[in-house]
Design an enzyme around this catalytic site. Structure first.
Site: not given
Length: 204
Positions: A103-105
């Site tokens: 998720h994301s980073f």
């Protein structure tokens, strides 16, 4: 299967430990879950209970996040360090092939561009699940990308191999070194006294 129901584990690393949360069947296909920047494994608490129960989900806290140990002072939180962390966790769990959900980073660490885990160790990754993708593709020539990934992979493998072959060493304080204590455990060939002026001179 909320936050309190998920068992936790700690995996030893040179600077302390990496914490993780577990869901699902231990005998099921493994899935490593990577959280976003300045987040932690708890970000998967509401999602994973909605997913199939016959998988084994492990959500790790990156170093300096959640319940994992912080890096030593002066060691930067580079993305490449997190890629190495993934390999540390996978080796500790003895996984030969697994899926990654980022998720994301975390998507950037596991994802599909040049500095990611899946590009560095493609044979290890079964399926790649990217949530809230925001990392761009790394646009380089094919030969350049291949050479870069080969170098990064060798660097990671060499680093972990050296760590595995070394015995834990006792770190002496400046006072102990200046007072000559525990000199029997110090190799004179590679020891130096760091003086207050910042200069350094060999002990032999």
């Amino acid at each position: 299967m909320g936050e309190d129901a998920a068992p936790r584990m700690k995996l030893a690393v040179p600077w302390g430990h990496i914490a993780a949360k577990l869901w699902g069947s231990r005998q099921g296909p493994p899935v490593l879950c990577l959280h976003g920047w300045l987040d932690n494994a708890n970000s998967f608490d509401r999602l994973i209970p909605l997913l199939p129960k016959d998988f084994h989900y492990v959500a790790m806290d990156f170093g300096g996040h959640g319940l994992s140990s912080h890096y030593s002072p002066g060691l930067p939180y580079y993305q490449q360090n997190f890629v190495i962390e993934v390999q540390r966790v996978v080796a500790a769990l003895k996984w030969n092939r697994f899926s990654i959900m980022g998720h994301s980073f975390g998507e950037g660490v596991c994802g599909h561009y040049g500095r990611s885990y899946s590009c560095t160790f493609p044979e290890m990754v079964d399926k790649l699940i990217l949530l809230d993708r925001h990392f761009p593709l790394l646009l380089t020539e094919p030969t350049e990308s291949e050479n870069l990934l080969t170098y990064k992979r060798r660097m990671i493998e060499h680093t972990l191999q050296i760590e595995a072959s070394q015995k834990p060493q006792r770190v002496l304080s400046p006072e102990e070194m200046l007072q000559g204590q525990s000199t029997a455990s110090i190799s004179s060939a590679g020891t130096c006294l760091c003086l207050s002026s910042g200069s350094c001179r060999p002990t032999s």
